[in-house]
Each structure stands twice: as structure tokens, then as C-alpha cells.
Design a protein around this motif. Structure first.
Motif, short mmCIF file in Angstrom:
data_model
loop_
_atom_site.label_atom_id
_atom_site.label_comp_id
_atom_site.label_asym_id
_atom_site.label_seq_id
_atom_site.Cartn_x
_atom_site.Cartn_y
_atom_site.Cartn_z
N THR A 39 46.67 95.26 88.97
CA THR A 39 47.18 96.58 88.61
C THR A 39 48.00 97.18 89.74
N LEU A 40 47.48 97.05 90.98
CA LEU A 40 48.22 97.66 92.09
C LEU A 40 49.54 96.94 92.34
N GLN A 92 68.13 114.33 91.94
CA GLN A 92 69.40 115.03 91.78
C GLN A 92 69.79 115.77 93.05
N GLN A 93 68.81 116.04 93.91
CA GLN A 93 69.13 116.61 95.21
C GLN A 93 69.19 115.52 96.27
N GLU A 94 69.06 114.27 95.84
CA GLU A 94 69.13 113.10 96.70
C GLU A 94 68.10 113.14 97.84
N LEU A 95 66.88 113.52 97.49
CA LEU A 95 65.79 113.55 98.47
C LEU A 95 65.09 112.19 98.45
N TYR A 96 65.73 111.19 99.03
CA TYR A 96 65.22 109.82 98.86
C TYR A 96 63.89 109.60 99.57
N THR A 97 63.76 110.14 100.79
CA THR A 97 62.50 109.93 101.52
C THR A 97 61.32 110.45 100.71
N LEU A 98 61.52 111.68 100.23
CA LEU A 98 60.47 112.31 99.45
C LEU A 98 60.12 111.48 98.22
N LEU A 99 61.16 110.97 97.57
CA LEU A 99 60.94 110.18 96.37
C LEU A 99 60.16 108.92 96.66
N ILE A 100 60.56 108.24 97.74
CA ILE A 100 59.88 106.97 98.04
C ILE A 100 58.42 107.25 98.38
N VAL A 101 58.18 108.30 99.18
CA VAL A 101 56.80 108.63 99.52
C VAL A 101 56.03 108.97 98.24
N GLY A 102 56.67 109.74 97.35
CA GLY A 102 56.01 110.11 96.10
C GLY A 102 55.68 108.90 95.26
N LEU A 103 56.60 107.96 95.18
CA LEU A 103 56.37 106.77 94.35
C LEU A 103 55.27 105.89 94.94
N VAL A 104 55.30 105.74 96.27
CA VAL A 104 54.25 104.92 96.90
C VAL A 104 52.89 105.58 96.68
N ASN A 105 52.88 106.92 96.74
CA ASN A 105 51.62 107.63 96.54
C ASN A 105 51.04 107.43 95.15
N ILE A 106 51.90 107.21 94.16
CA ILE A 106 51.38 106.92 92.82
C ILE A 106 50.51 105.68 92.88
N VAL A 107 50.99 104.68 93.61
CA VAL A 107 50.24 103.42 93.67
C VAL A 107 48.92 103.63 94.42
N ILE A 108 48.98 104.41 95.52
CA ILE A 108 47.74 104.66 96.28
C ILE A 108 46.73 105.40 95.40
N SER A 109 47.24 106.42 94.68
CA SER A 109 46.30 107.22 93.90
C SER A 109 45.69 106.38 92.78
N MET A 110 46.47 105.42 92.28
CA MET A 110 45.93 104.59 91.21
C MET A 110 44.66 103.90 91.65
N TYR A 111 44.59 103.53 92.94
CA TYR A 111 43.43 102.81 93.43
C TYR A 111 42.15 103.63 93.22
N TYR A 112 42.14 104.88 93.70
CA TYR A 112 40.85 105.59 93.61
C TYR A 112 40.54 106.06 92.21
N TYR A 113 41.58 106.34 91.41
CA TYR A 113 41.28 106.68 90.02
C TYR A 113 40.68 105.47 89.30
N LEU A 114 41.23 104.29 89.60
CA LEU A 114 40.72 103.09 88.94
C LEU A 114 39.32 102.73 89.40
N ILE A 115 38.97 103.11 90.64
CA ILE A 115 37.60 102.84 91.10
C ILE A 115 36.62 103.60 90.20
N VAL A 116 36.98 104.84 89.86
CA VAL A 116 36.09 105.59 88.96
C VAL A 116 36.06 104.91 87.59
N VAL A 117 37.22 104.46 87.12
CA VAL A 117 37.27 103.76 85.84
C VAL A 117 36.38 102.53 85.89
N LYS A 118 36.45 101.83 87.01
CA LYS A 118 35.62 100.63 87.16
C LYS A 118 34.14 100.98 87.06
#
Lengths: 531, 498
Positions: free
Chosen positions: A194-195, B402-428
Motif C-alpha cells: 500500500t505504501l 496554481q500559485q506554483e508552490l512546489y515545495t509545499l505540494l511535494i511535502v503535502g503529497l509525501v505526507n499523504i503517504v506517511i499518514s496512510m501508515y498510521y491510519y492503516l495501522i488502526v485498520v489493521k
């Protein structure tokens, strides 16, 4: 009619999943019937799509478009071209077969079928999306059910089977299990898969957002974007790399493949089938849909990257498969190895090889589906996937052994199966541009033969262990039907491939013309835009 | 500067929901006092009736475009105010539903609980309308008073007392900062009204003043580095109060932030964009990484909330009309997912008397309904399609790119993956692990209703967001000027249909 069939193929599994919410787990037969009926509807609808697709007209057909958010330029825009149609068909075949393969699941069967149907419907959705937003929407939606399917109904490798005491459970549950590379638990496999896939997906999403932002009109519509999008070289390269590696991680291309065999191995049989059969093709398909359609110039310049990496995929996957001792690892690595062929066919940017690559995706879906189905059967009967502890099963399960032989033949690409058609096209088409890779690919076929027959011998011949003397053959019609469907399709399209060939070719030719700039950019796809 | 504080009949219409709710509150309190033997459920439904009536009134205002300003512009009713008032009342109604079963376990003061919840909501409704710094201060304190009591409501529970104390001390500290910041800003500009500050020349005093005000509001939002009270307070407070605290004050504070930065400070946009970029990156990353280590579900949701606020601030960092649209929509998605998740926590903790994630083992076997609901809410928080959270995140990212804030976007996208980990631990834990005690759990009707409403909201916003996106866009129409002034370029939108 075609539009209705398209929507039926997409929504039948979803509706089946919703209907299952209302069926109690205490009625196992009803649960299975609902799942089988919705899968059957999807199968018939997708068969109709595949047959009714008009190769003379080409382009995108059976289009439905509903505006979803005007503010963001998103429309629910679905339709299939010559690449999408066979892949939708393949997903539906595997879903149908998967429902029957999982017939004997007892633990929470209702939930199992709900997640399986959502998984299959989401992959079908990707194959028919004509809007980047919905492509991503369905793509990400197909990843999450895998987590639950692997986690609940999956199986551990040998090292983890014994960990049922308190200490073992604690180890399996600890946060650190993510870093435990030694023996693979199903929890580890599910989380890793998944990750990895989510990480790949967010890279692809970044690429999609860049396309959205820098195109002259703000829309996610692929048919509009491919006509109007024009990016400068640096930007196009960045977007292409994001899209390619984002989607190639699910394909899986060589350095990004490590989640895949682990995931295959842990998954229950029907999930492995869908995973190896169609989920991995989402990667190739999305690259074709996004990179080939919207970024033709960058594709022409950068596709050699795939030609280099596919060599590693083919050789590495093949060698690991040869030495693996776990049935599902062998098939899993063989899948990653075979996906290298698809990349080779795509990288050559040749009419014949790209057509071959698309047919190969279909062929591989059937062949690997059969292999996983039977590896699952053997596991269910013997409760082990460890090849050295198996053997002689041909005496107790002759039908499965026979089907397994056919699956091996199909996987190797024996004439008479659709895999042969695909492989020969990739090899012939890619020869001119990448002769070295073609030599590697041919050696890869030899390797495939070696490891598949080695596994065949290990499982079905030799001395039968007394522990496995009581194992059963696939005797009932529910057990034989999925295998027969898969074998039937593989052989039928191996002998009568021409409609299939025309369908794929009708889409591949204009696409490659655009990439090679043989025609001005605006003349194509008008058929799709008009309706 | 003269103050005109007279009110005409037409002006009173703008205040009607607040006035109605105030009167209704007195009625609830009076009924509680007059009839000692009254069931607390009756009071709950009585309070809810008032909230729903005010909600309907506001929806009517939204349709009829009832807009205006009162009391020398200190109270405005515009699209944003109506949006946030509906948001707050929706949250209040759901929290009241969640509370009913929980309040049954209180030994005293059951009736006052509902009074305090609705009173806090009333304070936050005024916050949504605050257009000058003085009313910001007054309304903020008004809404917080109710929470001070609510957080420490479990008198015999030391955790709850600790939570109340922490919340109180930091809340008072924030109030001090706010008052000091306001005095600095007033000293520099000579006005308290946002719209009159537009175009003021910059100075250090002004900058320090606004940073202090931002810090005070940051406490309400729980943005890093003003988050330290959040985990302990969330853990100690009664769970329905935690649920309320985790959503409504954030919405109200966000309304003030948007007004302050988009109107008063429109000319200083390049500077505050940087402020929000940094605050957003730090909040998302810190919240998500620390959430991984949590063993208590309320603390996990607390840290996830810190990360979610980081996501919301991406929209502020974009600093455009689309940024505010995305924030409004995102908060709406967050409302359902977050309240739903807390509702499940209430449902589980009432039965097993524990909030440890460990005790969620095998929840799917004990209560398939609660487990499936939690799965949906967590995946929505993680941003998985087809759930609401995915559309919210995508909308925010579109605003950012649209404001071309690329750093912020990349950090935001990577954080989605990090957050998935702990949400999935609860699912597990819920789906994969086996329960220690397999007895089935039952869910009471009001709680079930709240969960079903949240599920419906999460699915509806995910599958058919069009009308809600349009609502957010219409609500923020007043900001289109402010944003254009700061150099936003409008981009053509693809024609709809064929």
C-alpha cells in the motif's frame, strides 16, 4: 447499447458490493451468488464491448460524459479505445474467475467479496477513464482494497507460520515489522504494497497536477489535453518522469518492483490473480494513456529509459524466480519478469511491438491468473507454499496438474496460446531498434521455461509426501469453471487473434503516428471529441 | 471615528439566528431548572431542535442572499459568515447526537452540559461574523468559556482535570497574546476594522501585532508550534467534547484568519504566504510523524488533526480565491470524517471503557458496523477516493499548484503517504487482528444516527461534490477582489459538456 454495456461493466461490480452490504454473512450461498451475478454481468458487458468495438472507426468509442465539477474542470468521462477494451475484458474475466476461485473462503466471506468487487471495479474504471482525475481516482481506489484483502485473507511465508504464540504475534504487530526483511508476514506485505503504490501514485498525481496547471485550458479531460497541451522541453521532461515512474511503480519496473512479489505471495488466490493479472497493467496502461497521449514528444525522447530498465526486470525477475522455493514467489517474480516484455514492446515505439505489448498484457493476465489460481488451490489443500516439502500431487489432483501444465505452456508462450501471438509480435517489432534487449527477452523465455517446469516437477511429480495423501482435486464445477474459462480464452484468442489484433492496432497506429510526428497533432481523436 | 450602534428592524433580521439561539438557550436552562426530574435526553433533543431551527434559518439566508453589516461593521453577515455558521451548527448538532449516550454516565449537571455546548456554538457563530479586532477578542473568549468547563467536565477523572487546566492556562495565555497584538495593531493603524486597514503602510509594530494575533488563533487551530495543549486536552476531555473541540473552533478561527489576511493584510500577501508555507509544512510533517507513535486513539486523532490543519493552511498559503474555496470545502469534508471517527470512538469506549488502539483489535468481528464506519472515516482523513477527503485534498493541491508552490505540494503529497501508515495501522487492528474478547458490541440509536449521517456526508462529498464546491465558491465571492489585488491571475476554465 455500447454506452450501456460500458457503464454496466463498470458499475455492476460496484452495485454488487453495495448489494452485499445487505446480505448477512450467515447466508454464504447468497453472498457468493450476488458476487457471481455481478461479476457475470460485468463479464458479459465487457465481452460485448470487446466484440462491438469497431476497429475501422478507431478512436474512443462508447463514450459517456457527465460534468462532475465545472469549477475544477472535471467530468465523468468514460469510453474505451483499442487498448482499454481488451483490458476491461481481461479484468472482468479475472474477476469472474476470482469469484469462483474464492468459493470456499469461510472467514467473513461477505467482506471478502465486497473488497474483491471494489478492487476489480476500480481497475475496470481506470481502463475506461478519459479524464485524468478519474483515472487517478480509480487508480488509488484499487490500491486500498488490496491492503485489507492481503491483511485478512492472505497467508504468511514459512518463517511466519509458526509465530502464533504471544511473542510471535507481538513481533508481527510491532511498528518495526515494516523493516523486517527476513521473513515476510502478510501484514508486512500488505503495508509495503500500500505504501509503495501510494508513494508512486502521489508522484503521478504531481505530474497530473502539473499537466493541469500548465495546459492552456484548465481541464482534466484527456481528449482535450492531448489536443491542446504543449509544454516546453524541461517541463515536459519533468512531467514525463513523474508520470512514468509514478505509474511504473505498479507495473512494476525493476528498481521499484520489490513490493510486488511480496504482495503476490501474501495475497489470497483471487487477489493474486487480479493483482498480477490486471492491477500491474494499470501501470503500463496509465503510462500509455497519460504519457503517450499527452506528452508524445517527451515519450519519443525518454522511452529508451524503459528499454534499459526492462532488461533488468526480465533477467532479475527470472533468476530470482528460478531460485525461489515458495510457489507464489516463483509466480510473483515471473510476473515482474514478464512485465519487462511489455515495457520492451512499449519502448520500441513500433506498431507491431506496441500492439504485441497490449496483447501481452491480456495474455499474461490469463496465464498468470491460472498459475495463481492453482498455486492457491495447492496451498488450500496442503497449507504450504514451500516447494521442497511438496511433490507427487499429480496422483491426488490430476485435473489441477493438467491445468497447471497448460498454464505453464501459456506462460512460456507456446504456439496455440495468445501469449505466443503477443511474444512473437514484441520480439519481431522490437528487433530493429533494440536487438540486444530482444536477445535478452528470448533468453528470458528459456529462463521462464526452466523455472516453471522446475516448479511443476517440484509440485506434481516425484514422491508424494504422506501428509498430502488426503488432498483433493478440483472436482466440482465451481472449482473447474474458472480454470476452464481462463484456459478457453487463452486458447481461443491464440487461434483466432485477428479481431483482437485489429482492435488494438486501430488505436496503436494513430498514437504512434503522433509520437513519430508523422501527422499534424490536431487531426486525430476527432472521433472521440465529437460525440 | 464615530460609532453607530443603533439597530433597526431589518438589522435584527441579520442577527435572527443568534438571537433565536440565545432565547432558546435560556429556555433550555429554565426547563432544566424548573423540572428537576426531566430526562436529559429530552433536554438534548430540545437543544438540538433549537440548533436545527437556526440551521434552517441560515440555509434560508444563504438561498435568499441575506447579507449585510451591523454595528459599525463589527458584525457582518456575508457568504463566508453564513458558511461557517452552518458549519458550526452542523458540527454542534452532530456532537449533541454523539453526546446523548455519553452524558448518561455523568452523575451531575447533565442538563448544563447541553447548555454549555450550545453556548460555545453561539460564541463561535459570532466569531464567524467578526469583522474587527475587538469583536474577534470578545467572541473568541465567549466561545472558549464554555469549553473551559466542558473539557474539565469529568470531575472525578484526573485526566479530565489536567486537560481542563492545560487548556485553561494556554487559552488564557493566548487571550493575552491576542489582546497585546490587538493593542499594537490599533496603535499603528488607529482602527480596529479589517476593511479600514487595507492598504496601511507596513511597520514593525503592525507585523508583530499581527503575528501575535496569528499565534493566538494558532492555539485555536492547533497549528505547530501552538499545538502543545492538543494531545493531552483531547485525551482527557470527555470524548464528545473532544470531537466538538476538534472541529468547530477550527472552523471559527479559520473564518477570522481568512478575513484578517485576505482583507486587512491583502497588500502584504508575499510576506504572509511565506508564514503559512512554513506553518503548513511544519504542522503536516510534525503531526503525521508523531501520530505514528501514538497508542491512544484520541491522541492519534489529535495529531492527525494537527496534520490536517497543516493541509488546510496550504489553501491559505495559496492566498487566492481558489485557496479559500478549497479551505471551505476541505473543512466540510473534515467535519464529517473527524466527527464520524470520534463518534466511533465514543461508541467503542462506552462499551469497552478504553481508548487504547490495542483494544480496537478485531473490532470488525465485534461490530462490523463500527469497524466499517471507522474504516471509511480514516480513509477519508487519509485522502483515499472515492471519499470526501480525497476531493478536499485534491482541491487544496490544485489551489497550491496554481500559485506554483512546489515545495509545499511535494511535502503535502509525501505526507499523504506517511499518514496512510498510521491510519492503516488502526485498520489493521480492527480488521486483521483477532479480538481478545469477541462479545459483540451494540450501538445506541442516537450514536448510530450520527455515524450514519457522517458516512452519508463523507460519501456524498466524495461522489457528488459539485454542488458543495459551488457553494464554497459562492460563499467566498467577496474575496475575489482582495485576491486579484494581490496579483492573482484568473485562468479560463474549460467549457462544460461535449
Amino acid at each position: 447499447m455500447g454506452e450501456l454495456a460500458l457503464l454496466a461493466a463498470l458499475f455492476a461490480p460496484f452495485l454488487g458490493a453495495v448489494a452485499l452490504l445487505g446480505v448477512p454473512n450467515q447466508e454464504p450461498l447468497l453472498v457468493r451468488t450476488v458476487a457471481a451475478v455481478s461479476a457475470g454481468v460485468a463479464l458479459l458487458a465487457s465481452l460485448y464491448l470487446f466484440l462491438a468495438y469497431d476497429p475501422d472507426r478507431g478512436g474512443f468509442q462508447f463514450i459517456t460524459k457527465w460534468v462532475w465539477s465545472e469549477e475544477l474542470g472535471i467530468a465523468f468521462h468514460v469510453g474505451v479505445d483499442g487498448i482499454g477494451a481488451p483490458l476491461v475484458f481481461a479484468s472482468a474475466i479475472l474477476l469472474f474467475a476470482g469469484v469462483f476461485i474464492s468459493w470456499h473462503i469461510r472467514d467473513r466471506a461477505r467482506e471478502f467479496y465486497i473488497f474483491l468487487l471494489i478492487l476489480a471495479a476500480a481497475t475496470i474504471g481506470v481502463f475506461m477513464s478519459l479524464d485524468l482525475f478519474f483515472l487517478y481516482f480509480f487508480y488509488e481506489m484499487s490500491v486500498l482494497p488490496m491492503y485489507v484483502l492481503l491483511g485478512i485473507w492472505g497467508s504468511h511465508t514459512k518463517g511466519y507460520l509458526g509465530m502464533d504464540d504471544a511473542e510471535g504475534r507481538a513481533r508481527r504487530d510491532s511498528v518495526g515489522f515494516l523493516l523486517n526483511f527476513g521473513a515476510n508476514s502478510k501484514e508486512y506485505a500488505a503495508m509495503k504494497l500500500t505504501l509503495f503504490l501510494s508513494a508512486g501514485a502521489v508522484f503521478a498525481l504531481m505530474g497530473i497536477l502539473l499537466i493541469y496547471h500548465f495546459s492552456p485550458v484548465q481541464t482534466f479531460d484527456i481528449l482535450v489535453l492531448r489536443e491542446v497541451a504543449a509544454f516546453d522541453d524541461t517541463l515536459a521532461t519533468v512531467i514525463w518522469l513523474l508520470v512514468f515512474f509514478g505509474f511504473a511503480s505498479i507495473a512494476p519496473i525493476w528498481p521499484l518492483h520489490s513490493w510486488s512479489p511480496v504482495g503476490h505471495a501474501a495475497a489470497p488466490a483471487a487477489t493474486s490473480m487480479l493483482h498480477a493479472g490486471v492491477l500491474m497493467k494499470l501501470g503500463h496502461f496509465s503510462i500509455i494513456r497519460v504519457a503517450f497521449e499527452i506528452l508524445p514528444d517527451a515519450t519519443r525522447e525518454l522511452m529508451p529509459i524503459a528499454a534499459v530498465l526492462c532488461v533488468f526486470s526480465i533477467i532479475y525477475g527470472g533468476l530470482v524466480a528460478y531460485f525461489a522455493r515458495d510457489t507464489k514467489y516463483v509466480i510473483g517474480y515471473s510476473s515482474s519478469s514478464h512485465m519487462g516484455y511489455v515495457f520492451l514492446g512499449m519502448a520500441a515505439l513500433d506498431y507491431i511491438s506496441l500492439t504485441g505489448a497490449v496483447i501481452y498484457m491480456f495474455a499474461h493476465a490469463l496465464a498468470t491468473g491460472m498459475l495463481f489460481a492453482m498455486a492457491g488451490w495447492v496451498y488450500d489443500q496442503t497449507h504450504t507454499r514451500d516447494i521442497p516439502s511438496l511433490g507427487g500431487l499429480v496422483t491426488t489432483m490430476p485435473f489441477v496438474a493438467g491445468a497447471f501444465l497448460i498454464a505453464c505452456m501459456a506462460s512460456v508462450g507456446m504456439p496455440g496460446t495468445v501469449n505466443f501471438v503477443a511474444e512473437i509480435m514484441i520480439i519481431v517489432g522490437a528487433w530493429e531498434r533494440y536487438p540486444f534487449q530482444v536477445v535478452v527477452a528470448v533468453l528470458g523465455i528459456v529462463l521462464t521455461m526452466a523455472y516453471l517446469f522446475k516448479m511443476m516437477r517440484g509440485l506434481f511429480y516425484g514422491r508424494l509426501s504422506p501428509d498430502h495423501a488426503q488432498t483433493l482435486d478440483a472436482a466440482g464445477w465451481v472449482d473447474r469453471l474458472p480454470l476452464l474459462v481462463l484456459i478457453g480464452c487463452s486458447i481461443f484468442f491464440g487461434i483466432f487473434p485477428m479481431h483482437f489484433y485489429h482492435v488494438v492496432r486501430s488505436t496503436v497506429v494513430p498514437m504512434l503516428d503522433r509520437i513519430h510526428q508523422a501527422v499534424p497533432l490536431v487531426t486525430h481523436g476527432a472521433a472521440g471529441l465529437g460525440s | 471615528m464615530t460609532f453607530n450602534l443603533t439597530l433597526s428592524g431589518a438589522d435584527l433580521l441579520l442577527l435572527a439566528p443568534e438571537i433565536f439561539l440565545t432565547v432558546w438557550l435560556c429556555v433550555v436552562l429554565a426547563v432544566d431548572c424548573a423540572r428537576q426530574q426531566i430526562k436529559h435526553e429530552t433536554l438534548a433533543y430540545l437543544s438540538m431542535g433549537g440548533v436545527v431551527a437556526a440551521l434552517i434559518m441560515l440555509i434560508g439566508f444563504d438561498y435568499a442572499d441575506v447579507h449585510g453589516a451591523l454595528l459599525n461593521d463589527t458584525f457582518v453577515l456575508d457568504g463566508v459568515a453564513i458558511f461557517f455558521k452552518i458549519f458550526i451548527l452542523l458540527a454542534t448538532a452532530l456532537v449533541l447526537l454523539i453526546s446523548i449516550e455519553y452524558v448518561r454516565s455523568f452523575r451531575f449537571f447533565r442538563g448544563e452540559y447541553y447548555f454549555l455546548v450550545v453556548m460555545s456554538a453561539l460564541g463561535m457563530m459570532f466569531m464567524a461574523s467578526a469583522q474587527d479586532l475587538l469583536s474577534v477578542f470578545v467572541t473568541l473568549e465567549f466561545s472558549t468559556f464554555g469549553f473551559y468547563v466542558l473539557v474539565a467536565y469529568l470531575r472525578e477523572d484526573r485526566k479530565s482535570n489536567e486537560a481542563g487546566l492545560k487548556f485553561f492556562i494556554l487559552g488564557v495565555f493566548a487571550a493575552g497574546l491576542l489582546a497585546y497584538g490587538i493593542s499594537l495593531v490599533y496603535g499603528e493603524t488607529g482602527t480596529l476594522v479589517f476593511s479600514e486597514m487595507t492598504g496601511m503602510p507596513g511597520s514593525y509594530g503592525l507585523a508583530i501585532g499581527f503575528i501575535m494575533i496569528f499565534a493566538a488563533l494558532g492555539f485555536k487551530l492547533g497549528a505547530v508550534p501552538f499545538h502543545s495543549w492538543i494531545p493531552d486536552t483531547y485525551q482527557g476531555a470527555p470524548t464528545p467534547v473532544t470531537a466538538f473541540l476538534s472541529i468547530a473552533p477550527k472552523g471559527a478561527a479559520m473564518a477570522i484568519l481568512i478575513r484578517m489576511f485576505y482583507v486587512a493584510l491583502a497588500t502584504f500577501k508575499p510576506m504572509w504566504v511565506l508564514l503559512f508555507v512554513v506553518a503548513s509544512i511544519v504542522s503536516m510533517t510534525y503531526g503525521n510523524i508523531v501520530a505514528i507513535a501514538q497508542k491512544n486513539i484520541k491522541r492519534l486523532l489529535a495529531y492527525s488533526g494537527i496534520a490536517q490543519i497543516g493541509n488546510v493552511m496550504i489553501g491559505l498559503a495559496a492566498g487566492t480565491k481558489r485557496g479559500t474555496d478549497a479551505i471551505l470545502f476541505y473543512l466540510l469534508t473534515y467535519l464529517f470524517a473527524n466527527l464520524g471517527a470520534f463518534a466511533v470512538v465514543v461508541g467503542v469506549s462506552r462499551r469497552i471503557h478504553s481508548d487504547e488502539i490495542e483494544d480496537y483489535n478485531g473490532l470488525n468481528r465485534r461490530s462490523p458496523f463500527l469497524a466499517a464506519a471507522m474504516l471509511l472515516f480514516l480513509l477519508s482523513l487519509a485522502g483515499v477516493p472515492p471519499l470526501a477527503g480525497f476531493i478536499g485534498k485534491l482541491y487544496i493541491f490544485v489551489a497550491a499548484i496554481q500559485q506554483e508552490l512546489y515545495t509545499l505540494l511535494i511535502v503535502g503529497l509525501v505526507n499523504i503517504v506517511i499518514s496512510m501508515y498510521y491510519y492503516l495501522i488502526v485498520v489493521k487492528k480492527m480488521y486483521i487482528n483477532e479480538p481478545a474478547d469477541p462479545t459483540p458490541l451494540t450501538v445506541s440509536t442516537p450514536l448510530k444516527t450520527a455515524i450514519v449521517i457522517s458516512i452519508a456526508g463523507t460519501l456524498l462529498l466524495g461522489l457528488y461534490p459539485g454542488p458543495f464546491i459551488n457553494w464554497a465558491v459562492d460563499a467566498g465571492l467577496m474575496f475575489s477582489n482582495a485576491a486579484t489585488m494581490a496579483g492573482d491571475v484568473s485562468v479560463p476554465i474549460a467549457p462544460a459538456g461535449g
